[in-house]
Design an enzyme around this catalytic site. Structure first.
Site, PDB file in Angstrom:
ATOM      1  N   GLU A  95       0.384  -0.577  -4.872  1.00 49.25           N
ATOM      2  CA  GLU A  95      -0.762   0.431  -5.055  1.00 49.25           C
ATOM      3  C   GLU A  95       0.085   1.560  -5.454  1.00 49.25           C
ATOM      4  O   GLU A  95       0.507   2.313  -4.153  1.00 49.25           O
ATOM      5  CB  GLU A  95      -1.368   0.367  -3.953  1.00 49.25           C
ATOM      6  CG  GLU A  95      -2.735   1.109  -4.128  1.00 49.25           C
ATOM      7  CD  GLU A  95      -2.725   2.347  -3.240  1.00 49.25           C
ATOM      8  OE1 GLU A  95      -3.684   3.302  -3.379  1.00 49.25           O
ATOM      9  OE2 GLU A  95      -1.854   2.508  -2.290  1.00 49.25           O
ATOM     10  N   ASP A 114       0.785  -1.210  -0.117  1.00 47.70           N
ATOM     11  CA  ASP A 114       0.031  -0.189   0.016  1.00 47.70           C
ATOM     12  C   ASP A 114       0.905   1.321  -0.047  1.00 47.70           C
ATOM     13  O   ASP A 114       1.865   1.436   0.787  1.00 47.70           O
ATOM     14  CB  ASP A 114      -0.707   0.063   1.240  1.00 47.70           C
ATOM     15  CG  ASP A 114      -1.861   1.393   1.336  1.00 47.70           C
ATOM     16  OD1 ASP A 114      -2.942   1.245   0.493  1.00 47.70           O
ATOM     17  OD2 ASP A 114      -1.531   1.880   2.307  1.00 47.70           O
TER      18      ASP A 114
HETATM   19  C1  GLC Z   1      -3.776   9.384  -3.153  1.00 45.63           C
HETATM   20  C2  GLC Z   1      -2.756   8.577  -3.165  1.00 45.63           C
HETATM   21  C3  GLC Z   1      -3.459   7.198  -3.213  1.00 45.63           C
HETATM   22  C4  GLC Z   1      -4.619   7.180  -2.178  1.00 45.63           C
HETATM   23  C5  GLC Z   1      -5.415   7.916  -2.368  1.00 45.63           C
HETATM   24  C6  GLC Z   1      -6.688   8.014  -1.112  1.00 45.63           C
HETATM   25  O1  GLC Z   1      -4.586   9.312  -4.510  1.00 45.63           O
HETATM   26  O2  GLC Z   1      -1.990   8.561  -4.101  1.00 45.63           O
HETATM   27  O3  GLC Z   1      -2.314   6.377  -2.483  1.00 45.63           O
HETATM   28  O4  GLC Z   1      -5.168   5.568  -2.206  1.00 45.63           O
HETATM   29  O5  GLC Z   1      -4.899   9.198  -2.287  1.00 45.63           O
HETATM   30  O6  GLC Z   1      -7.603   8.745  -1.236  1.00 45.63           O
HETATM   31  C1  GLC Z   2      -4.100   3.796   0.012  1.00 54.44           C
HETATM   32  C2  GLC Z   2      -5.445   3.159   0.504  1.00 54.44           C
HETATM   33  C3  GLC Z   2      -6.280   4.236   1.096  1.00 54.44           C
HETATM   34  C4  GLC Z   2      -5.639   4.813   2.247  1.00 54.44           C
HETATM   35  C5  GLC Z   2      -4.120   5.419   1.991  1.00 54.44           C
HETATM   36  C6  GLC Z   2      -3.125   5.593   3.202  1.00 54.44           C
HETATM   37  O1  GLC Z   2      -3.986   4.465  -0.962  1.00 54.44           O
HETATM   38  O2  GLC Z   2      -6.128   2.593  -0.608  1.00 54.44           O
HETATM   39  O3  GLC Z   2      -7.524   3.733   1.316  1.00 54.44           O
HETATM   40  O4  GLC Z   2      -6.079   5.972   2.627  1.00 54.44           O
HETATM   41  O5  GLC Z   2      -3.168   4.043   1.153  1.00 54.44           O
HETATM   42  O6  GLC Z   2      -2.848   4.229   3.915  1.00 54.44           O
END
Ligand code: GLC
Ligand code: GLC
Length: 638
Positions: free
Chosen positions: A322, A280
């Site tokens: 991710e 993540d």
């Molecule tokens: C941003 C981050 C992504 C995260 C998202 C959460 O787009 O790049 O990693 O999932 O915020 O809203």
């Molecule tokens: C990732 C997850 C998002 C979360 C962020 C911070 O982007 O998908 O839901 O808010 O990471 O951990």
């Protein structure tokens, strides 16, 4: 399309010293050593303790390999023999919150028949490790990586589930947050207590001089609710790097101790039977003054080295990275250039998702065609996309000014239009959605909402409009099922669940509109969908099942086969060809509510021979020499 590392290449570091020849661990070490030690040398080679670090890592890999259960070692071998297992058309993913879908981990067993009826072979449990109490960012604020969330069950329950899934030919994906831990994590507590060694596992500053300088080029992730990227803690006199929320402390990956700790956590989970580690927020792992501190070159060196560790000690497991970023940047997570084929096995195809929504709103696929054709190669090495239309997060309009400019439109204008369209305020919009994290500084307005609500099902006032919404949903589902990669069904989308406003009543959720599309599974609606196949939910459920079954039966949709984006000559239609040695599959999608035509000679020119649609498994009759596509129609022609 698997390219293995050259095992005979010189392998610096402990591997070459200790490779004894035919022990399987040593062979695995020799295979991946070029992906491991040179990366680590780049990251940590300047440090006085580098040799000691390498020895410790080598030992840690050996210990975890020794601890790996025989059934999983057997799976390692199976997947060595079938390295394309995750690229096969039988792969279909399903993503859910354990409590909202089933209750506890142990209750998931009762839902496996349902998942199997959908063709699901890959199950992503949303965060299931021990979160901090209270608001935990949906579980992404983890205080203990060695335990599961006790409200959901135990590590033994998770292991049992992994075994049950494996017996059904299904794989298990879980989240591993690499960028930060909860401030309640043991390391963080020790750091807050003044322990220097633990303070060095995070990014801490005595005053705000450096934080202020970094902030000049950082982009805020949660500007509404967590402005800035640093938090001041007067009680222990430090400024702490907190990219996301105040309670999520960024780890210091420049410290090799962090690397060792995470490898141990990762391999421990793999040894419980986890097949896919969803890493993540990886873009944020390395900081560099004067940059956005996203996707720095060191991030890729770390991810390649982590991938090598899994490949050595837990070969069956793969990595999903991710990184929700723009098109060009996203590709780097598969490994570009020197890292090609050696980094993530899977990464989210954020652009396909964004372009689907953008083309639906404009009824024009030209930007979609341009972006997907210009930035994305026809094939990836040892990797494939995780394709989705909706997930648990918001939609950010990752469309660059350059790409918009190439079509003669303004980037900011277009992004603004899409936000207005999907929050439902644009006149004539079919969508119902909610804004997420409006940033007045950048003009950015992200969008929350369920697949069905954004596609028009919530707002549809009559049968005709409901039918259009159903067809938008099935068209999107057919799109992600045909593009190379694993299609991910997000829980409830297969029965058209609508936006759920109940989150506003929960104090730890009310500030975060993403909860609007994280509903509780509605099993009554499933029963109704089963019994009433003509109802909207019935059509979506049966339609999704049929699409996934047709996908599984179509070898030409293998993730290793090229995907060529084509210009259909009609802006209403998005087209791509999957080109395999046994023939072409031409996939066409009508992004409008009107009938559209495609000339038969264009289909033949692109390799369609017998005018058979693999999606409906029927021969298509041309009318006046043309293929006629109904509103939101989709075909996979061969
Ligand atoms: C941003 C981050 C992504 C995260 C998202 C959460 O787009 O790049 O990693 O999932 O915020 O809203
Ligand atoms: C990732 C997850 C998002 C979360 C962020 C911070 O982007 O998908 O839901 O808010 O990471 O951990």
């Amino acid at each position: 399309m698997t390219v293995q590392s050259d095992a005979s290449a010189p392998t610096p570091g402990p591997a070459s010293a200790q490779a004894k020849g035919n022990d399987i661990f040593d062979l695995r070490m020799a295979r991946s050593a070029p992906d491991l030690w040179p990366m680590l040398e780049r990251l940590y080679g300047q440090r006085a303790d580098f040799a000691e670090f390498c020895t410790r890592l080598d030992q840690l890999l050996r210990d975890n390999w020794r601890a790996r259960p025989p059934a999983l070692k057997r799976l390692d071998l199976v997947r060595d023999l079938e390295p394309d297992w995750f690229q096969r058309p039988r792969m279909v993913g399903y993503v859910f919150y354990i409590d909202r879908f089933a209750g506890k981990i142990a209750d998931i067993h009762n839902r496996l028949d349902y998942l199997q009826s959908l063709g699901v072979t890959y199950v992503h449990l949303m965060p299931c490790l021990m979160p901090r109490p209270g608001d935990s960012d949906g579980g992404y604020s983890v205080m203990d990586y060695t335990r599961t969330n006790p409200d959901l069950g135990s590590m033994a329950d998770l292991t049992k589930l992994a075994t049950a899934l494996r017996e059904r030919g299904m794989s298990l994906c879980i989240d591993l947050v690499l960028n930060h831990t909860a401030k309640e994590h043991d390391w963080a507590r020790k750091a807050a207590g003044g322990d220097r060694e633990y303070q060095d596992m995070y990014l801490m500053f005595d005053d705000d001089t450096l934080p202020r300088r970094y902030e000049q080029s950082l982009i805020e992730i949660f500007p509404d609710t967590a402005p800035g990227s640093f938090t001041h803690y007067p009680e222990f006199g430090k400024w702490v790097w907190t990219t996301f929320n105040e309670h999520q402390w960024d780890l210091n990956w420049a410290n090799p101790r962090v690397f060792l700790e995470i490898v141990q956590i990762m391999l421990n989970l793999a040894n419980k039977g986890v097949d896919v580690l969803r890493l993540d927020a990886v873009a944020f792992m390395w900081k560099r003054m004067g940059t956005t501190c996203q996707s720095q070159p060191e991030v890729h060196a770390i991810l390649r080295a982590l991938r090598a560790c899994t490949r050595i000690a837990a070969g069956a497991a793969i990595h999903l990275e991710e990184a929700i970023v723009g098109p060009a940047e996203m590709l780097t997570y598969f490994g570009r250039g020197e890292h090609d084929g050696h980094e993530g096995n899977l990464a989210y195809h954020n652009s396909l998702m964004v372009q689907y929504w953008a083309a639906l709103a404009t009824r024009d696929t030209r930007l979609m065609t341009h972006v997907l054709r210009t930035h994305f190669p026809a094939r990836l090495t040892n990797a494939t996309y995780a394709n989705y239309i909706r997930c648990h997060d918001d939609i950010g309009w990752a469309i660059t000014d350059e790409d918009a400019g190439a079509l003669g439109i303004s980037g900011s204008g277009h992004r603004g239009f899409l936000s207005n369209f999907y929050d439902g305020s644009f006149p004539g919009s079919f969508a119902s959605g909610a804004l997420f994290q409006v940033n007045p500084e950048t003009g950015d307005k992200r969008i929350s909402g369920s697949f069905a609500s954004l596609a028009g099902l919530e707002r549809a006032a009559d049968d005709h409009k409901r039918q259009l919404a159903v067809n938008r949903i099935l068209m999107g589902t057919a799109l992600i099922a045909a593009w190379g990669g694993i299609p991910l069904i997000y829980m409830g989308d297969e029965i058209g669940l609508l936006n759920d406003h109940a989150y506003l009543d929960r104090p730890d959720h009310a500030h975060d509109s993403r909860w609007i599309h994280r509903p509780v599974m509605d099993w009554d609606r499933v029963a109704h969908a089963e019994a009433a196949p003509d109802s909207p939910e019935g059509q979506i459920l049966h339609g999704t099942r049929a699409i996934m079954a047709r996908r599984a039966a179509t070898p030409g949709l293998h993730g290793g086969i090229a995907t060529d984006v084509l210009d259909a000559g009609n802006p209403a239609i998005f087209a791509f060809a999957r080109r395999s040695p046994t023939g072409t599959i031409l996939c066409l999608f009508n992004f409008t509510e009107n009938w559209q035509q495609v000339p038969g000679h264009w289909l033949r020119y692109h390799g369609v021979q017998d005018m058979r649609d693999l999606l409906s498994d029927a021969v298509v009759t041309l009318h006046g020499g043309n293929l006629a596509l109904p509103p939101y129609g989709r075909v996979w022609m061969t």
